[in-house]
Every structure is written in structure tokens, then in C-alpha cells.
Design a protein around this motif. Structure first.
Motif, PDB file in Angstrom:
ATOM      1  N   ALA A 130       0.842  -1.191   0.000  1.00  8.93           N
ATOM      2  CA  ALA A 130       0.000   0.000   0.000  1.00  8.93           C
ATOM      3  C   ALA A 130       0.876   1.239   0.000  1.00  8.93           C
ATOM      4  O   ALA A 130       2.000   1.224   0.497  1.00  8.93           O
ATOM      5  N   LEU A 131       0.344   2.317  -0.571  1.00  9.67           N
ATOM      6  CA  LEU A 131       0.955   3.639  -0.473  1.00  9.67           C
ATOM      7  C   LEU A 131       0.232   4.370   0.642  1.00  9.67           C
ATOM      8  O   LEU A 131      -0.948   4.709   0.507  1.00  9.67           O
ATOM      9  N   VAL A 132       0.948   4.606   1.736  1.00  9.14           N
ATOM     10  CA  VAL A 132       0.323   4.977   2.999  1.00  9.14           C
ATOM     11  C   VAL A 132       0.708   6.392   3.419  1.00  9.14           C
ATOM     12  O   VAL A 132       1.886   6.747   3.447  1.00  9.14           O
ATOM     13  N   TYR A 133      -0.308   7.161   3.783  1.00 10.98           N
ATOM     14  CA  TYR A 133      -0.101   8.469   4.406  1.00 10.98           C
ATOM     15  C   TYR A 133      -0.022   8.270   5.910  1.00 10.98           C
ATOM     16  O   TYR A 133      -0.896   7.618   6.508  1.00 10.98           O
ATOM     17  N   SER A 140       5.058   8.756  13.550  1.00 10.41           N
ATOM     18  CA  SER A 140       3.960   8.013  12.925  1.00 10.41           C
ATOM     19  C   SER A 140       4.481   7.182  11.750  1.00 10.41           C
ATOM     20  O   SER A 140       4.029   6.054  11.521  1.00 10.41           O
ATOM     21  N   ALA A 141       5.431   7.734  11.001  1.00 12.20           N
ATOM     22  CA  ALA A 141       6.036   6.972   9.906  1.00 12.20           C
ATOM     23  C   ALA A 141       6.897   5.835  10.444  1.00 12.20           C
ATOM     24  O   ALA A 141       6.870   4.711   9.919  1.00 12.20           O
ATOM     25  N   ASP A 142       7.664   6.109  11.489  1.00  9.78           N
ATOM     26  CA  ASP A 142       8.467   5.046  12.104  1.00  9.78           C
ATOM     27  C   ASP A 142       7.588   3.881  12.552  1.00  9.78           C
ATOM     28  O   ASP A 142       7.943   2.711  12.371  1.00  9.78           O
ATOM     29  N   ALA A 143       6.436   4.192  13.128  1.00 10.46           N
ATOM     30  CA  ALA A 143       5.532   3.142  13.617  1.00 10.46           C
ATOM     31  C   ALA A 143       5.004   2.290  12.471  1.00 10.46           C
ATOM     32  O   ALA A 143       4.944   1.049  12.568  1.00 10.46           O
ATOM     33  N   LEU A 144       4.619   2.927  11.384  1.00 11.27           N
ATOM     34  CA  LEU A 144       4.085   2.187  10.237  1.00 11.27           C
ATOM     35  C   LEU A 144       5.153   1.301   9.620  1.00 11.27           C
ATOM     36  O   LEU A 144       4.927   0.106   9.363  1.00 11.27           O
ATOM     37  N   PHE A 145       6.330   1.860   9.385  1.00 15.79           N
ATOM     38  CA  PHE A 145       7.404   1.060   8.784  1.00 15.79           C
ATOM     39  C   PHE A 145       7.824  -0.098   9.694  1.00 15.79           C
ATOM     40  O   PHE A 145       8.117  -1.195   9.220  1.00 15.79           O
ATOM     41  N   THR A 146       7.836   0.140  10.995  1.00 13.83           N
ATOM     42  CA  THR A 146       8.204  -0.926  11.930  1.00 13.83           C
ATOM     43  C   THR A 146       7.201  -2.070  11.882  1.00 13.83           C
ATOM     44  O   THR A 146       7.579  -3.254  11.859  1.00 13.83           O
ATOM     45  N   ALA A 147       5.915  -1.739  11.827  1.00 15.14           N
ATOM     46  CA  ALA A 147       4.876  -2.770  11.751  1.00 15.14           C
ATOM     47  C   ALA A 147       4.967  -3.535  10.428  1.00 15.14           C
ATOM     48  O   ALA A 147       4.778  -4.756  10.385  1.00 15.14           O
ATOM     49  N   SER A 148       5.260  -2.823   9.341  1.00 16.20           N
ATOM     50  CA  SER A 148       5.394  -3.458   8.038  1.00 16.20           C
ATOM     51  C   SER A 148       6.626  -4.351   7.982  1.00 16.20           C
ATOM     52  O   SER A 148       6.571  -5.488   7.487  1.00 16.20           O
ATOM     53  N   ALA A 150       8.083  -5.895  10.346  1.00 12.17           N
ATOM     54  CA  ALA A 150       7.900  -7.101  11.157  1.00 12.17           C
ATOM     55  C   ALA A 150       7.211  -8.217  10.365  1.00 12.17           C
ATOM     56  O   ALA A 150       7.419  -9.402  10.639  1.00 12.17           O
ATOM     57  N   LYS A 151       6.403  -7.848   9.367  1.00 11.67           N
ATOM     58  CA  LYS A 151       5.712  -8.830   8.522  1.00 11.67           C
ATOM     59  C   LYS A 151       6.435  -9.040   7.190  1.00 11.67           C
ATOM     60  O   LYS A 151       5.968  -9.805   6.349  1.00 11.67           O
ATOM     61  N   ASN A 152       7.540  -8.331   6.989  1.00 10.26           N
ATOM     62  CA  ASN A 152       8.305  -8.399   5.737  1.00 10.26           C
ATOM     63  C   ASN A 152       7.439  -8.053   4.536  1.00 10.26           C
ATOM     64  O   ASN A 152       7.442  -8.751   3.509  1.00 10.26           O
ATOM     65  N   LEU A 153       6.706  -6.946   4.637  1.00 12.90           N
ATOM     66  CA  LEU A 153       5.855  -6.473   3.541  1.00 12.90           C
ATOM     67  C   LEU A 153       6.609  -5.462   2.694  1.00 12.90           C
ATOM     68  O   LEU A 153       7.494  -4.761   3.176  1.00 12.90           O
ATOM     69  N   ARG A 154       6.228  -5.355   1.423  1.00 18.00           N
ATOM     70  CA  ARG A 154       6.713  -4.253   0.604  1.00 18.00           C
ATOM     71  C   ARG A 154       5.706  -3.119   0.746  1.00 18.00           C
ATOM     72  O   ARG A 154       4.616  -3.161   0.192  1.00 18.00           O
ATOM     73  N   MET A 155       6.099  -2.113   1.524  1.00 15.89           N
ATOM     74  CA  MET A 155       5.196  -1.012   1.847  1.00 15.89           C
ATOM     75  C   MET A 155       5.849   0.313   1.465  1.00 15.89           C
ATOM     76  O   MET A 155       7.066   0.464   1.546  1.00 15.89           O
ATOM     77  N   VAL A 156       5.020   1.262   1.040  1.00  9.54           N
ATOM     78  CA  VAL A 156       5.473   2.608   0.692  1.00  9.54           C
ATOM     79  C   VAL A 156       4.721   3.594   1.580  1.00  9.54           C
ATOM     80  O   VAL A 156       3.495   3.549   1.649  1.00  9.54           O
ATOM     81  N   ALA A 157       5.443   4.473   2.271  1.00  7.46           N
ATOM     82  CA  ALA A 157       4.777   5.388   3.202  1.00  7.46           C
ATOM     83  C   ALA A 157       5.599   6.647   3.387  1.00  7.46           C
ATOM     84  O   ALA A 157       6.775   6.706   3.031  1.00  7.46           O
ATOM     85  N   GLY A 192      15.306  -3.224   3.429  1.00  7.08           N
ATOM     86  CA  GLY A 192      14.495  -4.411   3.211  1.00  7.08           C
ATOM     87  C   GLY A 192      13.465  -4.121   2.136  1.00  7.08           C
ATOM     88  O   GLY A 192      13.805  -3.693   1.028  1.00  7.08           O
ATOM     89  N   ARG A 193      12.200  -4.299   2.473  1.00  6.40           N
ATOM     90  CA  ARG A 193      11.127  -4.084   1.498  1.00  6.40           C
ATOM     91  C   ARG A 193      10.384  -2.766   1.730  1.00  6.40           C
ATOM     92  O   ARG A 193       9.315  -2.543   1.157  1.00  6.40           O
ATOM     93  N   GLN A 194      10.947  -1.885   2.540  1.00  3.59           N
ATOM     94  CA  GLN A 194      10.294  -0.606   2.822  1.00  3.59           C
ATOM     95  C   GLN A 194      10.759   0.456   1.818  1.00  3.59           C
ATOM     96  O   GLN A 194      11.925   0.493   1.430  1.00  3.59           O
ATOM     97  N   MET A 195       9.823   1.332   1.426  1.00  3.00           N
ATOM     98  CA  MET A 195      10.135   2.388   0.473  1.00  3.00           C
ATOM     99  C   MET A 195       9.461   3.677   0.928  1.00  3.00           C
ATOM    100  O   MET A 195       8.384   3.655   1.535  1.00  3.00           O
ATOM    101  N   TYR A 196      10.082   4.815   0.609  1.00  2.00           N
ATOM    102  CA  TYR A 196       9.584   6.087   1.138  1.00  2.00           C
ATOM    103  C   TYR A 196       8.824   6.881   0.082  1.00  2.00           C
ATOM    104  O   TYR A 196       9.189   6.889  -1.103  1.00  2.00           O
ATOM    105  N   ALA A 197       7.793   7.586   0.544  1.00  2.00           N
ATOM    106  CA  ALA A 197       7.013   8.483  -0.308  1.00  2.00           C
ATOM    107  C   ALA A 197       7.021   9.893   0.278  1.00  2.00           C
ATOM    108  O   ALA A 197       6.580  10.103   1.411  1.00  2.00           O
ATOM    109  N   LEU A 198       7.518  10.835  -0.484  1.00  2.00           N
ATOM    110  CA  LEU A 198       7.426  12.252  -0.129  1.00  2.00           C
ATOM    111  C   LEU A 198       5.947  12.629  -0.161  1.00  2.00           C
ATOM    112  O   LEU A 198       5.265  12.403  -1.161  1.00  2.00           O
ATOM    113  N   THR A 199       5.436  13.227   0.944  1.00  2.00           N
ATOM    114  CA  THR A 199       3.982  13.287   1.135  1.00  2.00           C
ATOM    115  C   THR A 199       3.460  14.672   1.532  1.00  2.00           C
ATOM    116  O   THR A 199       3.046  14.898   2.675  1.00  2.00           O
TER     117      THR A 199
END
Length: 433
Positions: A130-133, A140-148, A150-157, A192-199
Motif C-alpha cells: 500500500a501507499l500509505v499516508y 507516525s512513519a516510524d511506527a508504520l514502517f516498523t509494523a510493516s 515485522a511482517k516483511n511487507l513491501r510497503m510505501v509510506a 528491506g522491502r520498505q520504500m519512502y514516499a514524499l507526502t
């Protein structure tokens, strides 16, 4: 090398079903072979059964359908707890519910708890990327990336940027927004599988100085994502015209600051004109269509015919909490109806493409997700055509792939998701939920 083998009905894509009648690849008796978190092979069981290692456990799910993991291209995790909040329109909804809720994310415990629930809810619905705000708060971003992670998801936030027209308690500055974003990019992008979105939240809540800071960050980091909102609501469009009188259109504000490019994703895109759509096609910027949110807030109807004519990239998104469901199946349901209201017939096969391979292609991630091709990341969903009595009755009578997928899209929700896998590991099971 340990293999995980999944025998089931199989759906994947080689292109846009609207452009090629053979783009949807369906195997009634198929198999996905997973090794080290990647797809080693997928296709017909008869062609690949010799590739199965001796002693490998074969998960026999021939009564179910495996599809690539769903990709939600626009969603707000801090709005999880305010989903289904009543308001007469977008701008009062922001003031009454959104901003007060987001204030709580200055508390790390609230951010962590919400992020964990949010990630679990995505997986329950079969969404693996997901592309997450987040909120304006860095934690708040640290919390989302940490949760993602932990599940080894490819997440963008990304952390939201706002330095005007918002409550003081949510306001950053061009400099703090730049510094916080740069720090988060360094900490999380491609970790890992985390990616950043300028928001930047949307043009009205950023000064020209903050948009200039976004431009500098975008230039410095050519592979990060950019996400914002554009042309969602007529009152909002009018407001942007007053704030940026020198720009030709709302979209042109972002173009002025170099924020239209590949991996730039803009929610809604309802009130664009032909020149805007052409510009999105030229730059590769993506329109994230959010049908449940657009209907809920009365924002308008996305024009699929105009989007197709311009060849602008389009994806599907839930836009929780303006959107009313985490389920991409329910999002397809509403997308079909929005398209019909505009005189366009949106097939279920294309909706599944938009939510998987089409989204991955638009996001420059087609080699990694949205597919079951060899060497791709093994993110996939197991859908159950017998999840509910009504769905079971309808799918039993399906005489084509389109009818089967249409039943899932129009009658399905999170109950239809039997299991969800990320990088080959099971991260959700309906039976143990």
C-alpha cells in the motif's frame, strides 16, 4: 533449498486486459513454487509438477484461486479509527474528524497500536502493498514502517507535510518538514522491502516554500515515491485557484515544483481537464482512483473514458478513512458502478489487473510485485469462491473467468480472503484470525 508449493486455480497477467484479450493468464489446475521468498515457477501443474522437490509439502487448494497480492495505491493509516465519520463534504470532514484524530499520533503508543491494527487489516483483505499516508509526526512513519517490516511487507509510506491551513498542532515548517523527510528517507527507503514516499498532503496545506523543499528532496532522491491529492472536490479546486492564481490548473501546481514524474501518485483526479490528463500521461504520474471515498464524500465520478483516451496511468485505491472499506474487492465493486454511471463498462478482469499487475507497472515495481512471474517476490492471495453461501451459489454457476472474477468483485469482501502470503510466508489465515 526449501520449497513451498501451492496447487490451486491461478490468475496472473501479461498486460492490460483492455488492450489484449489474452492478457489474463488463467490455469484451472495451476501451481506456484516458492523458494527463498521468491516465485521460482508458476503455471500449469501438468507442466511444472516435475519441478516439485521430493519431500516438498504441496498445499492442495484446487478449490480456491490464487492471485497476486492486492496493491492499494492511496490510504491513510491514521484515519483507521475515524472511518465512517459523517460530514457534509471533504473540507468540513477534514476539520471535524481528520485533523483532531491525527493529533493523537504525537503519542508513539497510539501510532504503534494503530499501525499494527492497520497492517493486520490490510492483510486480512489480501492487500500486501500500500501507499500509505502517515501524519505530520515523524514517529507516525516510524511506527508504520516498523509494523510493516515485522511482517516483511513491501510497503510505501511517508510523513505528511503541512505548513499552513491546518491546526497549529499539526503544522510543520518548510525546514522541519524537509529535515524530517530526509531523515526518514535515510532510515527507511530501500531498507528491506520498505520504500519512502514524499507526502505533501495537498497543495492548499503547503506554502510555496514547502513545495520548493519538496522539489529539492525529489531531485535529490530520484527513486523515492511522491504522493498527494489533486482535483478531488470542486470546492477544493476553487480554493487552489485562489491560492495559486498563476498556475493553469490544480495539477499544474505540482508540475511547477517538479512533482510530476514516474512514481508520483495522485489521489482522486476527478476534476482534471484534457491538458492535465495529457500531462500525467507524459510524465508517468499515476491517478489513484478511490471510488468508495468519492461516493462517500460526494466528490464526483472518475472518468474512465477520458483516462483511457489520454493513456494516463490509473490504479485503484481504498482511501481509508474517506473510503469505507479496506477491501480491494469492495473497491472494485464501487469502481464498476462509478464507471457505469459514466457510461463505461469496467470488466472484472481489468479491475483485478488494476489492483495487481497494473498497479505494479504504474509504480515501477512490475518486476517485484503484482505478478506470479519467476524471480518476483512471492506476495499472493488465496481467494475462496465458497466464502459465503451467496458467493458459493454464484461462483458455482460461473461459465467464464470474467463471471468468476465479477462474482468476487461484486459479492466479495475480506471474508473471501482465505490466506495472504508475503515473500512466501503466510501472514494471514482466515481460519486462525
Amino acid at each position: 533449498m526449501t520449497q513451498s508449493v501451492f496447487r490451486a486455480q491461478l490468475l496472473t497477467f501479461t498486460g492490460d486486459p483492455a488492450q489484449s484479450p489474452d492478457a489474463a493468464q488463467f490455469h484451472e489446475d495451476g501451481v506456484v513454487i516458492v523458494e527463498d521468498g521468491q516465485v521460482a515457477a508458476s503455471g500449469a501443474w501438468s507442466a511444472l509438477k516435475e519441478r516439485v522437490s521430493d519431500g516438498a509439502q504441496v498445499h492442495d487448494m484446487r478449490d480456491k484461486l490464487i492471485v497476486p497480492g492486492f496493491i492499494d495505491t492511496h490510504i491513510h493509516y491514521p484515519q483507521t479509527d475515524m472511518i465512517a465519520s459523517p460530514a457534509p463534504g471533504l473540507l468540513p470532514w477534514l476539520d471535524t474528524y481528520t485533523f483532531p484524530t491525527e493529533r493523537g499520533f504525537e503519542n508513539e503508543a497510539i501510532a504503534q497500536d494503530t499501525a499494527q491494527f492497520f497492517v493486520d487489516e490490510l492483510l486480512k483483505s489480501g492487500t500486501t502493498t500500500a501507499l500509505v499516508y502517515c501524519t505530520v509526526h515523524k514517529q507516525s512513519a516510524d511506527a508504520l514502517f516498523t509494523a510493516s517490516e515485522a511482517k516483511n511487507l513491501r510497503m510505501v509510506a511517508g510523513k505528511v507535510l503541512m505548513d499552513r491551513h491546518c491546526p497549529e498542532f499539526l503544522r510543520d515548517t518548510p525546514q522541519t518538514g524537509y529535515d524530517d523527510s530526509a531523515e526518514l528517507i535515510g532510515r527507511w527507503h530501500n531498507k528491506g522491502r520498505q520504500m519512502y514516499a514524499l507526502t505533501p498532503r495537498f497543495a492548499p496545506t503547503s506554502t510555496e516554500a514547502q513545495l520548493e523543499a519538496c522539489e529539492a528532496l525529489a531531485k535529490a532522491h530520484g527513486d523515492i515515491f511522491i504522493q498527494s491529492h489533486v482535483a478531488e472536490n470542486l470546492d477544493e479546486v476553487k480554493w487552489v485557484k485562489e491560492l495559486f492564481p498563476r498556475q493553469r490548473s490544480y495539477l499544474d501546481v505540482y508540475d511547477r515544483y517538479g512533482l510530476l514524474r514516474r512514481r508520483a501518485v495522485y489521489g482522486h483526479c476527478i476534476w482534471l481537464d484534457d491538458e492535465d490528463r495529457q500531462r500525467m500521461a507524459e510524465t508517468g504520474a499515476v491517478a489513484a482512483h478511490c471510488p468508495t471515498s468519492n461516493l462517500f464524500l460526494g466528490s464526483g465520478l472518475f472518468d474512465f473514458d477520458k483516462a483511457n483516451e489520454s493513456q494516463m496511468p490509473v490504479t485503484l485505491a481504498t482511501d481509508v478513512g474517506g473510503g469505507t472499506s479496506f477491501s480491494m474487492l469492495q473497491t472494485m465493486n464501487e469502481a464498476h458502478k462509478v464507471a457505469r454511471m459514466g457510461g463505461h463498462h469496467l470488466t472484472a478482469t481489468r479491475m483485478f489487473w488494476l489492483a495487481t499487475a497494473g498497479a505494479a507497472q504504474a509504480l515501477d515495481l512490475a518486476d517485484k510485485i503484482g505478478t506470479l512471474a519467476p524471480q518476483s517476490e512471492a506476495d499472493f492471495v488465496v481467494l475462496d469462491p465458497k466464502a459465503t453461501p451467496l458467493l458459493a451459489r454464484r461462483t458455482a454457476r460461473a461459465e467464464s473467468l470474467e463471471e468468476l472474477l465479477f462474482a468476487f468483485a461484486l459479492l466479495g469482501d475480506d471474508r473471501a480472503v482465505f490466506e495472504t502470503y508475503a515473500a512466501g510466508a503466510r501472514v494471514h489465515s482466515r481460519e486462525s484470525a
